[in-house]
Scaffold this motif. Structure first.
Motif, mmCIF file in Angstrom:
data_model
loop_
_atom_site.group_PDB
_atom_site.id
_atom_site.type_symbol
_atom_site.label_atom_id
_atom_site.label_comp_id
_atom_site.label_asym_id
_atom_site.label_seq_id
_atom_site.Cartn_x
_atom_site.Cartn_y
_atom_site.Cartn_z
ATOM 1 N N VAL A 1 0.862 -1.173 0.028
ATOM 2 C CA VAL A 1 -0.012 -0.022 0.028
ATOM 3 C C VAL A 1 0.854 1.268 0.014
ATOM 4 N N HIS A 2 0.566 2.096 -0.999
ATOM 5 C CA HIS A 2 1.232 3.214 -1.097
ATOM 6 C C HIS A 2 0.608 4.535 -0.064
ATOM 7 N N ALA A 3 0.858 4.665 1.055
ATOM 8 C CA ALA A 3 0.201 5.660 1.999
ATOM 9 C C ALA A 3 1.069 6.009 3.110
ATOM 10 N N ASP A 4 0.556 7.123 3.831
ATOM 11 C CA ASP A 4 1.245 7.460 5.064
ATOM 12 C C ASP A 4 0.549 6.407 6.004
ATOM 13 N N ALA A 5 1.523 5.454 6.764
ATOM 14 C CA ALA A 5 0.813 4.590 7.588
ATOM 15 C C ALA A 5 0.048 5.325 8.648
ATOM 16 N N ARG A 6 0.614 6.560 9.228
ATOM 17 C CA ARG A 6 -0.314 7.102 10.235
ATOM 18 C C ARG A 6 -1.712 7.120 9.893
ATOM 19 N N ALA A 7 -1.958 7.689 8.561
ATOM 20 C CA ALA A 7 -3.284 7.707 7.963
ATOM 21 C C ALA A 7 -3.905 6.603 7.816
ATOM 22 N N TRP A 8 -3.238 5.421 7.436
ATOM 23 C CA TRP A 8 -3.794 4.134 7.184
ATOM 24 C C TRP A 8 -4.273 3.346 8.497
ATOM 25 N N LEU A 9 -3.367 3.675 9.510
ATOM 26 C CA LEU A 9 -3.558 2.995 10.942
ATOM 27 C C LEU A 9 -4.796 3.613 11.651
ATOM 28 N N GLN A 10 -5.142 5.072 11.429
ATOM 29 C CA GLN A 10 -6.005 5.656 11.968
ATOM 30 C C GLN A 10 -7.360 5.252 11.133
ATOM 31 N N GLY A 11 -7.232 4.964 9.984
ATOM 32 C CA GLY A 11 -8.559 4.431 9.329
ATOM 33 C C GLY A 11 -8.691 2.952 9.781
ATOM 34 N N ALA A 12 -7.766 2.135 9.950
ATOM 35 C CA ALA A 12 -8.020 0.771 10.386
ATOM 36 C C ALA A 12 -8.728 0.984 11.833
ATOM 37 N N ARG A 13 -8.158 1.957 12.860
ATOM 38 C CA ARG A 13 -8.886 1.879 13.912
ATOM 39 C C ARG A 13 -10.105 2.376 13.804
ATOM 40 N N ARG A 14 -10.610 3.061 12.733
ATOM 41 C CA ARG A 14 -12.054 3.530 12.700
ATOM 42 C C ARG A 14 -12.872 2.455 11.947
ATOM 43 N N GLY A 15 -11.883 1.412 11.716
ATOM 44 C CA GLY A 15 -12.906 0.225 10.849
ATOM 45 C C GLY A 15 -12.889 0.359 9.573
ATOM 46 N N GLU A 16 -12.123 1.156 8.869
ATOM 47 C CA GLU A 16 -12.065 1.497 7.516
ATOM 48 C C GLU A 16 -11.536 0.215 6.707
ATOM 49 N N TYR A 17 -10.382 -0.357 7.361
ATOM 50 C CA TYR A 17 -9.656 -1.384 6.930
ATOM 51 C C TYR A 17 -9.751 -2.272 7.968
ATOM 52 N N GLU A 18 -9.356 -3.655 7.934
ATOM 53 C CA GLU A 18 -9.142 -4.664 8.530
ATOM 54 C C GLU A 18 -7.836 -4.375 9.757
ATOM 55 N N ARG A 19 -8.471 -4.354 10.925
ATOM 56 C CA ARG A 19 -7.333 -4.140 11.869
ATOM 57 C C ARG A 19 -6.321 -5.406 11.957
ATOM 58 N N PRO A 20 -4.951 -4.838 11.849
ATOM 59 C CA PRO A 20 -4.118 -5.857 12.112
ATOM 60 C C PRO A 20 -4.019 -6.504 13.332
ATOM 61 N N ASP A 21 -3.500 -7.836 13.368
ATOM 62 C CA ASP A 21 -3.020 -8.266 14.922
ATOM 63 C C ASP A 21 -1.689 -7.597 15.349
ATOM 64 N N VAL A 22 -0.691 -7.336 14.581
ATOM 65 C CA VAL A 22 0.470 -6.717 14.971
ATOM 66 C C VAL A 22 0.678 -5.590 13.851
ATOM 67 N N VAL A 23 1.444 -4.638 14.716
ATOM 68 C CA VAL A 23 1.755 -3.490 13.682
ATOM 69 C C VAL A 23 3.254 -3.350 14.065
ATOM 70 N N TYR A 24 3.959 -3.515 12.807
ATOM 71 C CA TYR A 24 5.695 -3.502 13.133
ATOM 72 C C TYR A 24 6.067 -2.327 12.575
#
Ligand code: SAM
Length: 261
Positions: free
Chosen positions: A156-179
């Protein structure tokens, strides 16, 4: 999602111009007719793949991603013994979804998919994200690698901060682990920074905003966040999060934050 910063892309010959234009459009790169007079690094699309050229002439170093490299392949065969895999898996997780939020050259993602994880590899630099996709495509001529990447790896080409915030809001599948493996300034000038990682640093520079990235990771991960640091660097400064345990491996350390909510 748009990443940053913008890189310059040149096609090595006329026949590659349409492909270069498509890459430039997809990854937000600036397309130029020639590399002459341009400042480095320059991304160059050749029939042999996409590369980042760091300097002029024969002495100019070149960075390319090769998932079929023999040394990498040897490491992948023993992936479960790799420190990054042990830190991500700990004793309680085998398989599951890992967000490699600072994908870089994709080495850690590659080891994680070989160890049985599904990986979302996020890279914000358009040229590096394009090189990751190019590396995956070229490795695809080996059926085993193609099947593995198709099944387990997404870039995924993105700023991970925005992607992770999206995952937190339920826009993407939440990962088990973030590295997280940010390129931090403490590596500067160190003899430890060698080869490809030094070249990557010449392309992307230092990463700022580690605390914000850690914060976003802690908000999105279901089970744990793992942060790679140099052995003598302090943990990322964060208002409330504390390292639960660490795993040391030579000159690097993996700080593990367990999610308890
Ligand atoms: C030290 S390198 C990671 C190396 C990687 N672990 C590997 O195995 O090749 C850090 C990378 O993270 C990327 N990066 C830093 N902050 C980021 C962010 N907020 N979102 C996405 N990528 C980021 C940088 O552009 C750089 O390519």
């Amino acid at each position: 999602m748009v990443g940053e910063p913008v890189g310059l892309l040149v096609a090595a010959d006329e026949s590659l111009r349409p492909a270069a234009a498509a890459l430039a459009e997809r990854f937000g790169l600036r397309l130029a007719d020639s590399s002459e007079g341009q400042s480095f690094p320059i991304f160059i699309l050749r029939t042999s793949g996409l590369e980042a050229r760091l300097g002029d002439g024969d002495r100019g170093r070149v960075l390319q991603i090769d998932f079929t490299d023999a040394a990498l392949e040897r490491r992948a065969r023993q992936a479960r013994g790799e420190a990054v895999v042990r830190a991500v898996a700990a004793h309680s997780i085998s398989g599951g979804l890992v967000c490699d939020a600072t994908a870089g050259l994709g080495v850690d993602s590659f080891l994680l998919v070989h160890a049985g994880f599904d990986v979302i590899a996020i890279e914000r630099h358009g040229g590096i994200a394009a090189m990751l996709c190019d590396g995956v495509n070229r490795a695809g001529r080996y059926p085993e690698l193609r099947a593995l990447f198709e099944a387990r790896l997404r870039i995924v080409h993105a700023d991970a901060r925005a992607w992770l915030q999206g995952a937190r809001r339920g826009e993407y599948e939440r990962p088990d682990v973030v590295y997280l493996d940010p390129m931090f300034a403490a590596r500067e000038g160190a003899a430890l920074v060698r080869g490809a990682m030094r070249d990557l640093r010449a392309v992307v520079g230092d990463d700022a905003g580690d605390a914000a990235l850690l914060d976003a990771a802690l908000g999105a991960a279901r089970r744990r966040v793992v942060v790679k640091r140099m052995h003598d660097a302090p943990p990322i400064a964060h208002g409330s999060a504390r390292v639960h345990h660490e795993l040391r491996d030579g000159v690097v350390r993996f700080d593990v934050y367990e999610i308890t909510r």
